[in-house]
Design a protein around this motif. Structure first.
Motif, short mmCIF file in Angstrom:
data_model
loop_
_atom_site.label_atom_id
_atom_site.label_comp_id
_atom_site.label_asym_id
_atom_site.label_seq_id
_atom_site.Cartn_x
_atom_site.Cartn_y
_atom_site.Cartn_z
N GLU A 151 1.64 -1.34 0.68
CA GLU A 151 1.67 -2.25 1.83
C GLU A 151 1.67 -1.47 3.14
OE1 GLU A 151 4.41 -5.57 1.84
OE2 GLU A 151 4.33 -5.63 -0.36
N VAL A 152 2.42 -0.38 3.19
CA VAL A 152 2.44 0.47 4.39
C VAL A 152 1.03 0.99 4.67
CG1 VAL A 152 3.23 2.71 5.30
CG2 VAL A 152 4.86 1.14 4.23
N MET A 205 7.58 -0.84 11.73
CA MET A 205 7.04 0.43 12.20
C MET A 205 7.19 0.59 13.71
SD MET A 205 3.63 0.91 9.94
CE MET A 205 3.65 0.51 8.22
N ALA A 249 6.44 -5.00 9.84
CA ALA A 249 6.58 -3.90 8.88
C ALA A 249 7.65 -2.91 9.31
CB ALA A 249 5.25 -3.19 8.70
N HIS A 260 8.03 8.20 10.76
CA HIS A 260 7.30 8.09 9.51
C HIS A 260 5.89 7.52 9.67
CE1 HIS A 260 10.74 9.54 7.42
NE2 HIS A 260 11.49 8.58 7.91
N ALA A 261 5.71 6.53 10.51
CA ALA A 261 4.36 5.97 10.70
C ALA A 261 3.41 7.03 11.25
CB ALA A 261 4.40 4.75 11.63
N ALA A 320 4.80 1.09 -0.66
CA ALA A 320 3.99 2.15 -0.06
C ALA A 320 2.55 1.68 0.13
CB ALA A 320 4.04 3.42 -0.91
#
Length: 126
Positions: free
Chosen positions: A22-23, A73, A71, A91-92, A20
């Motif tokens: 890293e996100v 995304m 990632a 989610h992004a 998380a």
């Protein structure tokens, strides 16, 4: 019941906490946030169009897209000679939307930020 909470990653000891972070790190760049917001408005876009929207050179946007793609995304689709980019899932944009709401609170000076006002509802103090 405790096992269910841990599986979804919402416990402080969750194995997903580092991922998380890293996100959040990947989404900590303003250009990448602008890319996510642009892809939210238009389902798919090539690098050149994204560069124009975010006000950056295509080469720089391409590097940001590579990070977002690594990632997972964003994803790509080839159409003729063009590569079109799109968000992998919702989610992004959810993370970006919450960050923007938090930013609105940070500058609201005790007032209700814009995301708290719904259409036709009077603002506080009016």
């Amino acid at each position: 019941m405790h096992a269910d909470k841990k599986m979804c990653g919402m416990e402080p000891s969750s194995e997903y906490v580092d991922l998380a972070a890293e996100v959040l790190s990947i989404l900590s760049d303003p250009t990448r946030i602008r890319i996510v917001l642009a892809l939210r408005q238009v389902d798919e876009l090539p690098v050149g169009a994204l560069a124009e929207i975010v006000g950056k050179k295509p080469s720089g946007v391409s590097q940001h897209l590579a990070r977002l793609r690594m990632a997972r995304m964003v994803t790509t689709r080839q159409e003729g000679t063009s590569v079109l980019y799109r968000l992998t899932d919702e989610h992004a944009i959810a993370v970006v939307a919450e960050a923007i709401k938090q930013a609105e609170h940070a500058v609201a000076n005790g007032q209700l930020p814009p995301h708290h006002h719904s259409a036709g509802q009077p603002r506080a103090g009016s």
